[in-house]
Design a protein around this motif. Structure first.
Motif, short mmCIF file in Angstrom:
data_model
loop_
_atom_site.label_atom_id
_atom_site.label_comp_id
_atom_site.label_asym_id
_atom_site.label_seq_id
_atom_site.Cartn_x
_atom_site.Cartn_y
_atom_site.Cartn_z
N ARG A 19 -4.38 9.96 3.08
CA ARG A 19 -3.75 10.18 1.71
C ARG A 19 -3.97 11.61 1.13
O ARG A 19 -4.77 12.25 1.61
CB ARG A 19 -4.39 9.12 0.83
N GLU B 38 -25.69 -1.70 10.01
CA GLU B 38 -26.91 -0.57 9.92
C GLU B 38 -26.29 0.16 8.88
O GLU B 38 -27.09 0.69 8.01
CB GLU B 38 -27.31 -0.17 11.21
N TYR B 39 -25.07 0.64 9.06
CA TYR B 39 -24.65 1.78 8.15
C TYR B 39 -24.30 1.07 6.65
O TYR B 39 -24.54 1.67 5.76
CB TYR B 39 -23.12 2.06 8.72
N ILE C 18 -28.39 4.21 -0.50
CA ILE C 18 -27.65 5.56 -0.95
C ILE C 18 -26.78 5.04 -2.10
O ILE C 18 -26.92 5.97 -3.18
CB ILE C 18 -27.06 6.08 0.08
N MET C 19 -26.05 4.14 -2.05
CA MET C 19 -25.28 3.87 -3.47
C MET C 19 -26.04 3.56 -4.63
O MET C 19 -25.65 3.75 -5.71
CB MET C 19 -23.86 2.98 -2.96
N TYR D 198 -1.94 -1.25 7.08
CA TYR D 198 -2.64 -0.27 6.25
C TYR D 198 -4.14 -0.49 5.77
O TYR D 198 -4.72 0.28 5.40
CB TYR D 198 -1.86 0.42 5.36
N MET D 199 -4.26 -1.88 5.67
CA MET D 199 -5.58 -2.22 5.34
C MET D 199 -6.75 -2.01 6.41
O MET D 199 -7.85 -1.71 6.14
CB MET D 199 -5.92 -3.73 5.22
N GLN E 207 0.77 -1.17 0.06
CA GLN E 207 -0.01 -0.04 -0.08
C GLN E 207 0.86 1.40 0.08
O GLN E 207 0.43 2.22 -0.37
CB GLN E 207 -0.95 -0.15 1.24
N TRP F 184 -22.31 9.48 10.41
CA TRP F 184 -23.58 9.10 10.12
C TRP F 184 -24.27 8.40 11.45
O TRP F 184 -25.32 8.82 11.65
CB TRP F 184 -23.49 8.06 9.21
N ALA G 180 -18.60 6.59 9.17
CA ALA G 180 -19.62 5.77 9.84
C ALA G 180 -20.02 6.47 11.05
O ALA G 180 -21.07 6.09 11.31
CB ALA G 180 -18.81 4.40 9.80
N HIS H 29 -27.62 0.99 5.11
CA HIS H 29 -27.93 2.28 4.84
C HIS H 29 -27.48 2.72 3.28
O HIS H 29 -27.98 3.34 2.63
CB HIS H 29 -27.82 3.46 5.88
N LEU H 30 -26.01 2.42 3.54
CA LEU H 30 -25.21 2.85 2.21
C LEU H 30 -25.60 2.08 0.96
O LEU H 30 -25.58 2.49 -0.11
CB LEU H 30 -23.91 2.43 2.43
N ILE I 29 -14.80 -2.88 12.48
CA ILE I 29 -14.43 -1.80 12.96
C ILE I 29 -14.71 -0.43 12.05
O ILE I 29 -14.63 0.70 12.47
CB ILE I 29 -12.94 -1.66 13.46
N HIS I 30 -14.97 -0.68 10.86
CA HIS I 30 -15.05 0.37 9.96
C HIS I 30 -16.55 0.88 9.76
O HIS I 30 -16.82 2.08 9.35
CB HIS I 30 -14.38 0.05 8.36
N ALA I 31 -17.31 -0.10 9.83
CA ALA I 31 -18.75 0.11 9.49
C ALA I 31 -19.68 -1.01 10.10
O ALA I 31 -19.20 -2.17 10.17
CB ALA I 31 -19.06 0.20 8.02
N TYR J 253 -5.55 0.28 9.44
CA TYR J 253 -5.37 1.79 10.08
C TYR J 253 -5.31 2.80 9.00
O TYR J 253 -4.50 2.72 7.89
CB TYR J 253 -3.94 1.64 10.68
N THR J 254 -5.98 3.77 9.00
CA THR J 254 -6.28 4.81 7.88
C THR J 254 -5.09 5.82 8.08
O THR J 254 -5.33 6.43 8.90
CB THR J 254 -7.49 5.42 8.03
N PRO K 132 -12.17 3.44 4.28
CA PRO K 132 -11.24 4.52 4.40
C PRO K 132 -9.51 4.26 4.48
O PRO K 132 -8.73 4.76 3.84
CB PRO K 132 -11.46 5.39 5.73
N ALA K 133 -9.37 3.02 4.89
CA ALA K 133 -7.94 2.58 4.96
C ALA K 133 -7.59 1.72 3.77
O ALA K 133 -6.55 1.93 3.12
CB ALA K 133 -7.92 1.55 6.40
N SER K 134 -8.40 0.44 3.42
CA SER K 134 -7.99 -0.12 2.39
C SER K 134 -8.41 0.35 1.13
O SER K 134 -7.79 -0.10 0.03
CB SER K 134 -8.53 -1.68 2.93
N ARG K 135 -9.29 1.14 1.10
CA ARG K 135 -10.01 1.60 -0.11
C ARG K 135 -10.80 0.79 -0.77
O ARG K 135 -11.28 0.65 -2.13
CB ARG K 135 -9.05 2.36 -0.99
N TYR K 136 -10.90 -0.64 -0.38
CA TYR K 136 -11.92 -1.56 -0.89
C TYR K 136 -13.33 -1.21 -0.57
O TYR K 136 -13.38 -0.11 0.15
CB TYR K 136 -11.76 -3.23 -0.38
N PHE L 176 -18.74 3.19 -1.89
CA PHE L 176 -18.18 3.86 -0.72
C PHE L 176 -17.14 3.30 -0.23
O PHE L 176 -17.15 2.03 0.33
CB PHE L 176 -19.43 3.89 0.29
#
Lengths: 155, 786, 265
Positions: free
Chosen positions: B716, C247-248, C255-256, B709-710, A44, B780, B777, C251-252, C242-244, B712-713, C179-183, C176
């Motif tokens: 960028r 429920e979020y 929206i998406m 980094y997958m 990354q 929201w 998240a 919702h997305l 931990i990212h979402a 932990y943001t 934020p970290a992996s961008r997947y 959407f």
């Protein structure tokens, strides 16, 4: 061990390597081209970006064996003798680097952007840099450098 | 101003090597006969070690040696020390449980070192490490601070009851209680300062080398302070005297605090290098960095602000729990105390302040200084609280700040929490930032956003920090076990070129340029004639290193002092040669002149005379032009400023877009404005990262869920806006360069500006709190819960 | 990384026979997932069989009513293809936002869908656009191809050779990102092809890519964005991490889907 051959910065090179040798290991450990760095182990951070057949690629995520016969370019091959490449010069002029660790990968990535988009917008530069992490600059001056470098390359 | 002197935006001397791939970071260096180390690390947060079986692994291909904690203990290797001693409220010293470099009886966090495998290649060492069998008894982990403090908690260190490292206080409790008793309004807040992982882009690395013929050790290591490592490791861990131990920190790829500390791997490698004895290299994988580099922040705080009817601050009460992790790291004890509690006045005249801090051991990676270190935690708390107070009493957030700010005519200003601010002009920074951010035009922009179904908010942070760490006398009184001066040697060569040896260390800050500018200015010579050397205890006389924004504020004056000694000596030489009185000699623009005459000597003529003493006052002065100086400031320096953040939020997704970020910082005299701006940019990115993106998450068993980094943001390029930065400086008063320091201001001032902006945007929806990082998240969810 | 034998296949048959004779062989396409996995020592193949030298596995062909993309075609090639941009712009846009530029330069469509990462973009692209996955043995509808997290119907050694996408009347992909992996936290491909409306969702479900029937019903023939947004998607069976929260994500999805529908026009 198998043998791998390629062209690196215009020079033909060949070596016996373990199949698990990554391109970045081959560059650093076999060829002594230590300008290409390793900053993460999940493909990354982009400190390892080089060009393979003209396209930017993460050398930590390519086996040396995969680039058999390819044309590889690293940061060490950019400058013309003592004269910096316009993109390198733009980074110097615009303070686009601090600790310098991510810099080679960022510069190699930037050149691939300009290859595909000669006159990028600020937004396009920021989005292109998704694969390059920098912890020092806040990217502000990296973006400025790339925009200036792109302009200089249009000459 | 000369072209390369103070105030010039000189392009960096170091850039050419970095831009051409010719930087030399430790992993770029190889030693003849070098072996490779792989650290076997604990997969458990807390476990007793019953045994470590290395028999099979020892037979694996390429393995040269395997060592465990028992081997180091048998050699009576010491524990990793803490450089600060903090005292409890009752005067007793903090708990300092031992920290063996390789675990002996227990492992205390995921990533704790259990054994080191040394082999001919890194892959072989790693392969063999998988063959080591460790017999663990897994113990319950203490992760959450409240649970760790409970009476039935699992103990990280068996002899530290309730996992309480210390319970510290500062300020006048009675006076503060009295202030609250007469208050008209009391505003309270509960704040979590999120745990961060520093993530310098260069992973830590080291190469240790032992020379059996003379007993000399050399350790290349990624450190911000090589002499400190030599002192700590040599004197306290391995008992190697200084003259036998050389520490080299060449190009280092970022630090942000995480490379201040003496790490176990340094001691393990150095010790093992004499056993083997061959050079040994270790380079961390990024996944190891996540579980071994000291983390930052991680505070939970309850605070209350007492005000009178008019919104004047009367008193502040703060109670903080600080996570110190599994072991006391080098500066760990100082961060939540003297770098945090002493800043509680902020830029305000709050007359009564009391702050108490409980510091807690947990089964997590040690927590220590990360860019800002204690000051961001304090600033975030204050600036959230002040903004909340304004909202609660219906006052504009600008007005409440203006009303309570220390005014320019109040300096020097003694705060109720130990510090004496020397100079500043906080209202001016605020005014400048308001204009630069077009604060007045905000409501129009808000209306535009709302017409697009977006929510817009603006947030202010007016911060101060104490840096230029540190005046030794003050630091000593606060618990530092060392003085924190800086040293410099200025060596003028016969033809007038100059080499400077500084105890500061550059790992991105550009010292090779900024410090050279000081010398260029001082001697009136072009910068090309100056070279800055740092990072090698074999070359540099001494040094306390780089952290706490101290390089220009403490290291800079040391260089200046040595330069002045050079000029003094050169003046004597010139007086002799030109047969004039010393008092008649003027030095300006690189020339010594006998005032009122046309007799002069160029700088290089004097240096040549010093080394080629054909006509030289040898009976009065030694030949040579080479001077040492140690500089110790009398006070901290106090950068301050105002950060204003404007955000636009998509309420459908919670996505936060920073549309504008304005920073107006008072950093004192600016030596190189280009570098100063770059330092602010970087600090802001880390502060904005903390506010919006970054957060370290452990599960209840102590596994790090944000271990790459997958998860932990990292900020960028597309997370950040163009940054509108500027300086508004009052010259510093604590050092002769009149500088204040700039490395940390961005990270200190910015997080509350971002969160205040988000809360301003969401207030109409009924949201009154959100924690960092304010991810989409979370935003929201806050809207849903409102 | 554990060591392995490296073989560079020169033809499809060569690859298949190398794989079948290996103890535990693994095909290597672009390597953007396999190599990080090997580096983390999460896989230990005896043989890695590189497909890059097989020259008839890469390329994009316009078949009139469909576009066929060779399995070894990179994301960058799809993103920058004039054919794809003119026939199925949604697919070009999807490919242009996979990973980062360096991933797009090396990563391939075949590698991506064989891996079936539950947060990857291409599975949603394939299902949403009703693609057909072509292997050395058979043709498989995308609806049948993706079975579970990181699972497909591919048999041991079966080699994807191409993916065929019918030209959609209207389509767009909205993502959407994590934020970290961008997947994708949630990615939705909305498409209308020959009268059929599809909404394929990636990133959200505990069992990988799926068609969201409630969203499809709401979108209807006219790709009604407002109706999609109004759907209250159930959080049951969705991921929570931990990212979402689930429920979020739920919702997305609405929206998406709604944003994709708007973009599809």
């Amino acid at each position: 061990m198998p043998t791998v051959s390629m062209t690196v910065n215009g020079k033909s090179v060949s070596a016996e390597v373990e199949p698990r040798t990554l391109l970045v290991q081959y560059l650093r450990e076999h060829l002594g081209l230590t300008g290409t760095h390793v900053g993460c182990d999940t493909s990354q951070c982009g400190a390892c970006v080089v060009h393979v057949n003209g396209e930017s690629a993460k050398s930590c995520t390519i086996l040396a064996m995969q680039v058999e016969g390819a044309d590889v370019a690293t940061i060490e091959g950019l400058a013309d003798g003592d004269t910096l490449h316009p993109m390198q010069e733009a980074f110097r002029e615009n303070h686009g680097l601090q600790c310098g660790f991510c810099t080679p990968g960022v510069v190699m990535s930037a050149l691939d952007l300009v290859r595909t988009n000669a006159d990028p917008s600020e937004r396009e530069v920021r989005e292109w840099l998704e694969g390059n992490l920098c912890r020092c600059t806040g990217y502000h001056n990296i973006v400025k450098s790339i925009l200036a470098g792109a302009k200089a390359m249009q000459g | 101003m000369s072209e390369t002197g103070i105030g010039a935006a000189v392009r960096r001397v170091e850039d050419k090597r970095f831009l051409t791939g010719r930087g030399k970071y430790i992993d770029d260096i190889d030693q003849r006969g070098q072996l490779y180390a792989w650290m076997l690390r604990s997969p458990h947060a807390h476990a007793r070690i019953n045994g470590v079986d290395t028999a099979t692994a020892s037979q694996a291909p390429g393995v040269v040696a395997i060592f465990t904690g028992a081997d180091m203990a048998a050699d009576e290797v010491g524990g990793i020390p803490c450089a600060w001693q903090i005292h409890n409220k009752d005067g007793s010293p903090m708990h300092e449980p031992p920290h063996p470099p390789l675990a002996v009886d227990k492992v205390r966090h995921v990533g704790d070192q259990v054994a080191v495998v040394i082999a001919e290649t890194k892959a072989q060492a790693r392969d063999a490490a998988e063959l080591i069998a460790v017999d663990y008894d897994v113990l319950p982990a203490a992760i959450d601070m409240d649970l760790a403090l409970a009476d039935n908690a699992s103990l990280v260190h068996d002899d530290v009851p309730n996992n309480l490292c210390f319970d510290w206080e500062i300020g006048d409790k009675d006076a503060t209680e009295a202030a609250f008793a007469k208050a008209d309004h009391v505003v309270s807040i509960d704040i979590v300062n999120n745990r961060l992982i520093p993530n310098a882009m260069e992973p830590r690395a080291a190469i240790a080398q032992y020379e059996p013929s003379n007993g000399n050790y050399t350790l290349h290591t990624t450190t911000q302070n090589p002499h400190v490592i030599r002192l700590l490791m040599g004197a306290f861990v391995l008992q190697i005297p200084e003259h036998k131990l050389r520490i080299i920190a060449p190009d280092v790829g970022g630090g942000f605090g995480s490379k201040i500390f003496h790490y176990a791997e340094e001691a393990i490698l150095t010790w093992a290098s004499a056993k083997v004895p061959q050079p040994i290299k270790w380079t961390a994988e990024r996944s190891e960095s996540f579980i071994t580099d000291a983390h930052g922040r991680d505070h939970e705080t309850h605070a209350e602000l007492a005000m009178d009817k008019g919104g004047n601050f009367l008193g502040l009460r703060v109670s903080t729990k600080a996570n110190i992790g599994a072991y006391l790291s080098t500066f760990g004890a100082a961060v939540p105390t003297y770098l945090h509690g002493t800043l509680m006045a902020g830029v305000y005249t709050t007359p009564a302040i009391y702050c108490e801090v409980k510091t807690v051991f947990t089964n997590t990676v040690p927590v220590d200084a990360y860019r800002g270190a204690g000051r961001p935690e304090c600033t975030y708390l204050l600036e959230r609280l002040v903004t909340k107070a304004a909202r609660e009493i219906g006052m504009d957030p600008v007005e409440i700040r203006q009303k309570n700010m220390i005014q320019p005519d109040q300096f020097p200003y003694q705060t109720p929490v130990a510090l004496e601010y020397d100079v500043g002009n906080y209202p001016a920074s605020l005014d400048t930032a308001l204009q630069a951010s077009d604060y007045a035009g905000f409501e129009k922009r808000r209306a535009e956003s709302e017409s697009n179904d977006k929510r817009r908010g603006i947030g202010i942070s007016t911060y101060i920090e104490a840096c230029g760490i540190a005046p030794s006398a003050v630091a000593g009184a606060l618990g530092a076990r060392a003085g924190l001066y800086e040293s410099a040697q200025v060596r003028v060569h016969p033809t007038g070129s100059v080499t400077v040896y500084t105890g500061s260390h550059s790992h991105g800050q550009g010292h090779e340029t900024t410090f050279a500018q000081l010398v260029s200015e001082s001697f009136g010579i072009p910068i090309e004639q100056v070279e800055i050397k740092h990072g090698d205890t074999g070359e540099v006389q001494f040094g306390m290193g780089t952290y706490g924004s101290r390089s220009i504020a403490v290291g800079g004056p040391a260089i200046l002092k040595a330069c002045n000694k050079i000029i003094d000596k050169a003046t004597k030489i010139v007086a002799h040669i030109l047969e004039a009185s010393e008092s008649d000699i003027e030095f300006k623009d690189g020339k010594f002149t006998v005032s009122g005459t046309d007799r002069e000597m160029a700088f290089a003529e004097v240096s040549l005379a010093a080394y080629v003493p054909h006509n030289y006052p040898i009976e009065e002065l030694e030949p040579g032009l080479d001077e040492n100086a140690f500089y110790d400031p009398l006070n901290f320096s106090y950068p301050a400023g105002c950060h204003i953040c404007e955000v636009e939020i998509d309420p459908e997704t919670g996505d936060v877009d920073i549309t504008n970020f304005t920073a107006v910082d008072d950093v004192g005299r600016v030596i190189n404005p280009m570098i100063v701006e770059g330092q602010v940019h970087g600090g802001l990115a880390q502060g904005i990262g903390q506010a919006l993106l970054e957060g370290c998450v452990y599960d209840d068993s102590g596994q790090l869920l944000t271990g790459s980094y997958m998860d932990y943001t990292m900020p960028r390029a597309d997370n950040l806006p163009n940054l509108n930065v500027g300086t508004q400086s009052v010259l510093g008063a604590s050092n002769p360069l009149e500088v204040k320091g700039v490395g940390e201001v961005g990270a200190i001032g910015s997080p509350p500006a971002v969160i205040n902006a988000i809360l301003d945007a969401l207030a109409p929806l009924g949201v009154d709190d959100i924690s960092m990082p304010a991810t989409s998240a979370k935003v929201w969810q806050a809207i849903q819960n409102a | 990384m554990y060591n392995f034998n490296y073989q560079k296949a020169t033809s499809r048959d060569d690859a298949i026979s190398a794989r079948s004779s290996a103890d535990d062989g693994s095909y290597l396409a672009g390597g953007m997932t396999l190599i990080p996995t090997l580096k983390q020592r999460l896989a230990k193949p005896s043989d890695v069989i590189d497909l890059a030298a097989i020259d008839d596995l890469a390329g994009i062909t316009d078949d009139g009513g469909a576009i066929t993309i060779g399995a070894m075609t990179t994301h960058a090639a799809v993103a920058n293809s004039d054919v794809v941009a003119s026939k199925i712009p949604a697919l070009a846009a999807l490919a242009g936002h996979i990973g980062d530029p360096q991933v797009r330069n090396r990563g391939t469509i075949g590698g991506s869908i064989a891996n079936n990462d539950p947060a990857a973009d291409y599975p949603a692209g394939c299902v949403g656009l009703n693609a057909t996955i072509i292997t050395n043995k058979r043709e498989i509808s995308a609806d049948d191809f993706f079975t579970d997290l990181f699972e497909t119907v591919l048999e041991d050694g079966e080699l994807i050779t191409a993916v065929s996408f019918p030209v959609a009347d209207k389509a767009a992909y909205a993502k959407f990102p994590n934020p970290a992996s961008r997947y994708a936290i949630v990615g939705v491909m909305v498409a209308q092809t020959g009268g059929e409306t599809r909404a394929a969702v990636t990133g959200a479900s505990q069992s990988g890519v799926y068609r969201a029937a409630d969203i499809e019903a709401a979108l209807g023939d006219g790709l009604d964005a407002a109706a999609a947004k109004a759907v209250k998607v159930s959080a049951d069976g969705l991921n929570s991490d931990i990212h979402a929260s689930a429920e979020y994500r739920a919702h997305l999805i609405s929206i998406m889907a709604s944003r994709a529908a708007t973009a599809a026009g």
